[in-house]
Write an enzyme that holds these catalytic residues in place. Structure first.
Site, PDB file in Angstrom:
ATOM      1  N   SER A  53       1.967   6.243  -8.856  1.00 35.11           N
ATOM      2  CA  SER A  53       2.286   7.470  -9.379  1.00 35.11           C
ATOM      3  C   SER A  53       3.703   7.856  -8.695  1.00 35.11           C
ATOM      4  O   SER A  53       4.014   7.527  -7.528  1.00 35.11           O
ATOM      5  CB  SER A  53       1.345   8.408  -9.235  1.00 35.11           C
ATOM      6  N   TYR A  60      -5.514  12.600  -3.867  1.00 35.71           N
ATOM      7  CA  TYR A  60      -4.837  11.831  -5.110  1.00 35.71           C
ATOM      8  C   TYR A  60      -3.383  11.095  -4.608  1.00 35.71           C
ATOM      9  O   TYR A  60      -3.412   9.991  -4.952  1.00 35.71           O
ATOM     10  CB  TYR A  60      -4.676  12.847  -6.437  1.00 35.71           C
TER      11      TYR A  60
END
Length: 254
Positions: free
Chosen positions: A137, A150
């Site tokens: 990400s 995360y």
């Protein structure tokens, strides 16, 4: 990574980026197998794409991953590409003291891909050409403070992918990292799928597939939209950008 003639396994393939990647590769004539926890979602994808394969797996459970890998080896002996895409993202308030979300995110997002890669590596290495694609990400490089675990797992996936690439450099396997920006999916809930601040899913997939095809030797697949995050440190404005990004983003989270 070659674009056709593959047998591709995509985790988290029942929705979002995973489903969109599966359908894009399937349209190119690849054999595609999607995996995920929710059987009903997988069945919807299969109904829309007759001939695509599917199997359930809980990426937070080591035993489920091993059983799944054993079945994949039997059912798809020509498997040569794995896309580790499955993941969960939840906001956390660290001051609350609960670790339930953090532990679930680490188990799914980090241990899951590591376990699946280990379980399938020997089969992948038997193929004349193949690839492991780990989905990280933009938040691996500039974290969103409201989703600390995360972001930490995605930073760890980036690091793991670099080490995996080095250790496999003399094998038939290419190791790639796909670095998405904020995309219109339901990763953080239904509202994200229509958030105008997020990149439309179709646009992300179209650009990503072009990059897969146009830069076959590239180690990272980064659409233009994610580059401010990916290169914030190198660009020399990290501290200012981190504050601005988080000031603007946190208030919009559920």
């Amino acid at each position: 990574m070659k674009m056709q003639g593959n047998t591709i396994l995509i985790t988290g393939g029942g929705s979002g980026i995973g489903r969109a990647l599966a359908e894009a590769f399937y349209r190119l004539g690849n054999q595609v197998v999607i995996a995920g926890r929710r059987k009903e979602l997988l069945e919807q994808v299969i109904a829309a794409n007759p001939g695509m394969g599917a199997a359930t797996v809980d990426m937070s459970d080591a035993g489920s991953i091993q059983r799944f890998a054993d079945q994949v080896r039997k059912d798809y002996p020509g498997l040569n590409v794995v896309i580790n895409n499955a993941g969960i993202m939840r906001p956390e308030k660290i001051l609350d003291g609960s670790l339930d979300d953090a532990e679930a995110i680490i188990t799914t997002n980090l241990l899951g891909p590591i376990r699946l890669t280990a379980a399938l590596l020997s089969q992948l290495m038997q193929q004349p050409q193949g690839a492991i694609v780990n989905v990280s990400s933009g938040l691996a490089f500039l974290p969103l403070a409201a989703t600390p675990t995360y972001c930490a797992t995605k930073a760890a996936i980036h690091s793991y992918t670099q080490s995996l690439r080095y250790q496999l450099k003399d094998t038939s396997l290419q190791v790639l990292e796909l670095v998405p920006p904020y995309v219109q999916t339901e990763l953080m809930g239904p509202g994200q799928a229509s958030d105008p601040h997020a990149m439309p899913l179709k646009d992300f997939i179209d650009e990503t597939m072009r990059l897969f095809g146009d830069t076959p030797q590239s180690n990272e697949i980064c659409v233009e939209r994610v580059k401010p995050l990916r290169f914030a440190e190198a660009n020399g404005n990290y501290v200012e950008f981190f504050k601005q990004f988080n000031d603007q983003s946190t208030s919009a989270l559920p």
